[in-house]
Design a protein around this motif. Sequence first.
Motif, PDB file in Angstrom:
ATOM      1  N   MET A   1      81.769  39.306  57.753  1.00  0.00           N
ATOM      2  CA  MET A   1      80.643  40.197  57.503  1.00  0.00           C
ATOM      3  C   MET A   1      79.795  39.677  56.352  1.00  0.00           C
ATOM      4  N   ALA A   2      78.596  40.260  56.180  1.00  0.00           N
ATOM      5  CA  ALA A   2      77.676  39.804  55.152  1.00  0.00           C
ATOM      6  C   ALA A   2      78.262  40.040  53.768  1.00  0.00           C
ATOM      7  N   SER A   3      78.056  39.070  52.881  1.00  0.00           N
ATOM      8  CA  SER A   3      78.552  39.209  51.512  1.00  0.00           C
ATOM      9  C   SER A   3      77.471  38.851  50.499  1.00  0.00           C
ATOM     10  N   HIS A   4      76.262  38.576  50.982  1.00  0.00           N
ATOM     11  CA  HIS A   4      75.170  38.240  50.074  1.00  0.00           C
ATOM     12  C   HIS A   4      74.058  39.268  50.239  1.00  0.00           C
ATOM     13  N   PRO A   5      73.049  39.263  49.349  1.00  0.00           N
ATOM     14  CA  PRO A   5      72.022  40.316  49.379  1.00  0.00           C
ATOM     15  C   PRO A   5      71.341  40.433  50.735  1.00  0.00           C
ATOM     16  N   LEU A   6      71.022  41.651  51.110  1.00  0.00           N
ATOM     17  CA  LEU A   6      70.382  41.924  52.384  1.00  0.00           C
ATOM     18  C   LEU A   6      68.898  41.593  52.307  1.00  0.00           C
ATOM     19  N   SER A   7      68.400  40.898  53.311  1.00  0.00           N
ATOM     20  CA  SER A   7      66.990  40.531  53.372  1.00  0.00           C
ATOM     21  C   SER A   7      66.143  41.753  53.708  1.00  0.00           C
ATOM     22  N   PRO A   8      64.818  41.690  53.483  1.00  0.00           N
ATOM     23  CA  PRO A   8      63.949  42.799  53.892  1.00  0.00           C
ATOM     24  C   PRO A   8      64.057  43.092  55.392  1.00  0.00           C
ATOM     25  N   ARG A  31      73.074  32.566  61.802  1.00  0.00           N
ATOM     26  CA  ARG A  31      72.400  33.174  62.958  1.00  0.00           C
ATOM     27  C   ARG A  31      71.935  34.596  62.678  1.00  0.00           C
ATOM     28  N   ARG A  32      72.329  35.140  61.546  1.00  0.00           N
ATOM     29  CA  ARG A  32      72.147  36.574  61.331  1.00  0.00           C
ATOM     30  C   ARG A  32      70.679  36.978  61.221  1.00  0.00           C
ATOM     31  N   GLU A  33      69.863  36.195  60.516  1.00  0.00           N
ATOM     32  CA  GLU A  33      68.456  36.580  60.362  1.00  0.00           C
ATOM     33  C   GLU A  33      67.730  36.543  61.699  1.00  0.00           C
ATOM     34  N   ALA A  34      68.044  35.552  62.532  1.00  0.00           N
ATOM     35  CA  ALA A  34      67.423  35.506  63.855  1.00  0.00           C
ATOM     36  C   ALA A  34      67.865  36.701  64.690  1.00  0.00           C
ATOM     37  N   LEU A  35      69.124  37.095  64.548  1.00  0.00           N
ATOM     38  CA  LEU A  35      69.600  38.276  65.266  1.00  0.00           C
ATOM     39  C   LEU A  35      68.921  39.539  64.748  1.00  0.00           C
ATOM     40  N   PHE A  36      68.727  39.619  63.449  1.00  0.00           N
ATOM     41  CA  PHE A  36      67.966  40.737  62.894  1.00  0.00           C
ATOM     42  C   PHE A  36      66.551  40.765  63.487  1.00  0.00           C
ATOM     43  N   ARG A  80      50.469  38.707  60.811  1.00  0.00           N
ATOM     44  CA  ARG A  80      50.865  39.316  59.544  1.00  0.00           C
ATOM     45  C   ARG A  80      51.473  40.691  59.834  1.00  0.00           C
ATOM     46  N   HIS A  81      52.780  40.687  60.032  1.00  0.00           N
ATOM     47  CA  HIS A  81      53.501  41.904  60.408  1.00  0.00           C
ATOM     48  C   HIS A  81      54.943  41.710  59.990  1.00  0.00           C
ATOM     49  N   GLU A  82      55.582  42.784  59.524  1.00  0.00           N
ATOM     50  CA  GLU A  82      56.927  42.647  58.963  1.00  0.00           C
ATOM     51  C   GLU A  82      57.975  42.204  59.977  1.00  0.00           C
ATOM     52  N   VAL A  83      57.707  42.434  61.252  1.00  0.00           N
ATOM     53  CA  VAL A  83      58.639  41.982  62.291  1.00  0.00           C
ATOM     54  C   VAL A  83      58.102  40.756  63.018  1.00  0.00           C
ATOM     55  N   ALA A  84      56.805  40.730  63.286  1.00  0.00           N
ATOM     56  CA  ALA A  84      56.221  39.602  64.019  1.00  0.00           C
ATOM     57  C   ALA A  84      56.408  38.292  63.266  1.00  0.00           C
ATOM     58  N   GLY A  85      56.344  38.333  61.925  1.00  0.00           N
ATOM     59  CA  GLY A  85      56.515  37.107  61.148  1.00  0.00           C
ATOM     60  C   GLY A  85      57.897  36.487  61.322  1.00  0.00           C
ATOM     61  N   PRO A  86      58.981  37.231  61.051  1.00  0.00           N
ATOM     62  CA  PRO A  86      60.325  36.685  61.266  1.00  0.00           C
ATOM     63  C   PRO A  86      60.596  36.324  62.723  1.00  0.00           C
ATOM     64  N   LEU A  87      60.048  37.100  63.653  1.00  0.00           N
ATOM     65  CA  LEU A  87      60.232  36.780  65.071  1.00  0.00           C
ATOM     66  C   LEU A  87      59.595  35.437  65.400  1.00  0.00           C
ATOM     67  N   HIS A  88      58.404  35.220  64.879  1.00  0.00           N
ATOM     68  CA  HIS A  88      57.701  33.955  65.062  1.00  0.00           C
ATOM     69  C   HIS A  88      58.560  32.799  64.560  1.00  0.00           C
ATOM     70  N   GLN A  89      59.157  32.980  63.398  1.00  0.00           N
ATOM     71  CA  GLN A  89      60.001  31.929  62.826  1.00  0.00           C
ATOM     72  C   GLN A  89      61.211  31.649  63.709  1.00  0.00           C
ATOM     73  N   ALA A  90      61.841  32.710  64.218  1.00  0.00           N
ATOM     74  CA  ALA A  90      63.020  32.526  65.065  1.00  0.00           C
ATOM     75  C   ALA A  90      62.662  31.804  66.364  1.00  0.00           C
ATOM     76  N   ILE A  91      61.482  32.062  66.882  1.00  0.00           N
ATOM     77  CA  ILE A  91      61.043  31.378  68.105  1.00  0.00           C
ATOM     78  C   ILE A  91      60.740  29.913  67.822  1.00  0.00           C
ATOM     79  N   THR A  92      59.978  29.657  66.769  1.00  0.00           N
ATOM     80  CA  THR A  92      59.580  28.275  66.481  1.00  0.00           C
ATOM     81  C   THR A  92      60.773  27.415  66.069  1.00  0.00           C
ATOM     82  N   GLU A  93      61.804  28.035  65.510  1.00  0.00           N
ATOM     83  CA  GLU A  93      63.006  27.287  65.137  1.00  0.00           C
ATOM     84  C   GLU A  93      63.958  27.098  66.313  1.00  0.00           C
TER      85      GLU A  93
END
Length: 272
Positions: A1-8, A31-36, A80-93
């Motif tokens: 399980m997570a043991s470091h600070p939680l991301s936004p 893999r956790r941030e992409a799953l988030f 510029r959106h709190e979810v679209a930004g991370p989603l974009h990163q997960a797709i491009t990666e």
Amino acid sequence: MASHPLSPLGAFVRQHDPDRYLAALFAPATRREALFALIAFNHELARAREVTSTPIATLIRLQWWRDAVAEAADGRPARRHEVAGPLHQAITEGALDAAALSALIDAREAEAEPEGIPTREAFGAYLRAGPGGFAVAAGRLLGVADAALPVLQRLGALQGLAGVLRSVPAHATQGRCLLPQDALAEAGLSQEGVIAEPATAEPLRRALAEEGSAQLAKARAEDLPRQALPAALPVVLAARDLARLAAGLPIPAPRGLGDRIAIIWAGFRGRL
């Protein structure tokens, strides 16, 4: 399980989808941030119908997300959106597949149909494509082999069934009903009647929950690799919800300690 600070993004998921959040904590840290991002994206798709008053407005919101996914796939800048930004990163990666995400958007269009979902067959297809498709996308992100993905899809679809049945009263306040029209007619009900008085659907809800419980027990007995666990763990809660619904018992909101312990214990054991 997570043991470091939680991301936004993790905090967003914890607030809006606590069931899947708990499951995601058992994913590898890499893999956790992409799953988030996937969970947050799914939440935004669910909101498309919840926060709009017309089918056209729902489709417009879904198209916004379809365009955001396409832009990421084409290598264009992130929105510029709190979810679209991370989603974009997960797709491009390469963590998330744009075609699979587009399929999740397509599945949500059934929720915009003013006539509702016509048949049990169409309802099953909606569950397999929507929540079932989500589970498959999560499994692929986690590196699950293709052979195990059909099991994940069945588990995800049954989790979706529990969610629909749990949400009948909430959907009614939004002026909608996702129960299949033929099942409603067989029970002497109508979409309009359930929206006006959700309690009338209780016998049908209990019957569908009993069916779902039996199907879920069989699906949980199938072999599933341990790495698929974060994608499958929410069915632990779905099983508890279906049992409650079949017995005519309320589902606590927010969830109580027993539910949270159940999913955490299953995660530590590595078994559903």
